[in-house]
Design an enzyme around this catalytic site. Sequence first.
Site, mmCIF file in Angstrom:
data_model
loop_
_atom_site.group_PDB
_atom_site.id
_atom_site.type_symbol
_atom_site.label_atom_id
_atom_site.label_comp_id
_atom_site.label_asym_id
_atom_site.label_seq_id
_atom_site.Cartn_x
_atom_site.Cartn_y
_atom_site.Cartn_z
ATOM 1 N N TYR A 133 12.033 2.843 -1.508
ATOM 2 C CA TYR A 133 11.403 1.522 -1.482
ATOM 3 C C TYR A 133 10.065 1.529 -2.202
ATOM 4 O O TYR A 133 9.824 0.725 -3.118
ATOM 5 C CB TYR A 133 11.217 1.048 -0.039
ATOM 6 C CG TYR A 133 10.173 -0.032 0.093
ATOM 7 C CD1 TYR A 133 10.338 -1.260 -0.544
ATOM 8 C CD2 TYR A 133 9.001 0.175 0.824
ATOM 9 C CE1 TYR A 133 9.360 -2.249 -0.451
ATOM 10 C CE2 TYR A 133 8.031 -0.799 0.923
ATOM 11 C CZ TYR A 133 8.216 -2.012 0.286
ATOM 12 O OH TYR A 133 7.245 -2.980 0.373
ATOM 13 N N ASP A 191 0.816 -1.218 0.000
ATOM 14 C CA ASP A 191 0.000 0.000 0.000
ATOM 15 C C ASP A 191 0.850 1.269 0.000
ATOM 16 O O ASP A 191 0.346 2.365 -0.279
ATOM 17 C CB ASP A 191 -0.972 0.006 1.182
ATOM 18 C CG ASP A 191 -0.300 0.026 2.547
ATOM 19 O OD1 ASP A 191 0.949 -0.022 2.627
ATOM 20 O OD2 ASP A 191 -1.026 0.065 3.562
ATOM 21 N N GLU A 192 2.140 1.142 0.275
ATOM 22 C CA GLU A 192 3.003 2.317 0.328
ATOM 23 C C GLU A 192 3.152 2.996 -1.029
ATOM 24 O O GLU A 192 3.574 4.156 -1.101
ATOM 25 C CB GLU A 192 4.367 1.959 0.911
ATOM 26 C CG GLU A 192 4.279 1.503 2.361
ATOM 27 C CD GLU A 192 5.636 1.361 3.027
ATOM 28 O OE1 GLU A 192 6.533 2.178 2.726
ATOM 29 O OE2 GLU A 192 5.800 0.442 3.846
#
Length: 328
Positions: A150, A127-128
């Site tokens: 990331y 979800d990031e």
Amino acid sequence: MTTHLLVTGAAGFIGSQYVRTLLGPGGPPDVVVTALDALTYAGNPDNLAAVRGHPRYRFERGDICDAPGRRVMAGQDQVVHLAAESHVDRSLLDASVFVRTNVHGTQTLLDAATRHGVASFVQVSTDEVYGSLEHGSWTEDEPLRPNSPYSASKASGDLLALAHHVSHGLDVRVTRCSNNYGPRQFPEKLIPRFITLLMDGHRVPLYGDGLNVREWLHVDDHVRGIEAVRTRGRAGRVYNIGGGATLSNKELVGLLLEAAGADWGSVEYVEDRKGHDRRYAVDSTRIQRELGFAPAVDLADGLAATVAWYHKHRSWWEPLVPAGSLPA
């Protein structure tokens, strides 16, 4: 009919749980698993000890960016791609390995899957990639606004995967999960890091004001969601997988302190992480309505079981801490 399934990142936290679930009681009887892992710092072959010797299992050590990792694609019917560099703090120190694995490695696998005629490819993501939001929850149609190296690398992998679906006709399905927790998570991540520090009477570091909000998903629920997408998902579709339990980091630490019999004197507030996303929450309506998935593990029960596991398995986590520990 037998399905030959390649699972990348199979010796990691989520990958090993997925493989053990597939080959354990209640798993599909017609799936033959090839487990691929480079066994970098977070890949632990002991995570797969329970399935060694299983007649429908073989392990291959290999890097998804290199020829040995690509060769195992031959003869596979499906791929569940979990191999990734995943710790935000590490990406802030050196993004190059994240780009290599999460972008180039994913592209390499997609090319191999297309070349070998793989029937479906599940890209397991996070979800990031959506960034940060003040209120509400993300649907799968939200634009991607990653804020760390990331999450940017994972968003890139997602876009490459979906582009392969459109450009080459590869059946690609993308999952985006909320924060995971559970047994065998590498002890640099927040929950196992705090558990193990508190076990030894150390103080735990809490970023900023502690009010950053995350949604928590037990690894058992996550692998059930992945399996639902593998078996019943639609090509070209993105599926959010959320746990439904949303807490500030401060609230989560309070639960961990209570479980450890410690107080707030064991907490040290530290400088906030660079680019620290304020709040995550996903809307899991699509996977619930289309695939019938819903999380089953209550957060309080899941945390209690996780704390108990780390207390019981010191021999598993203790050797890992000096090699790769970072502030949680």
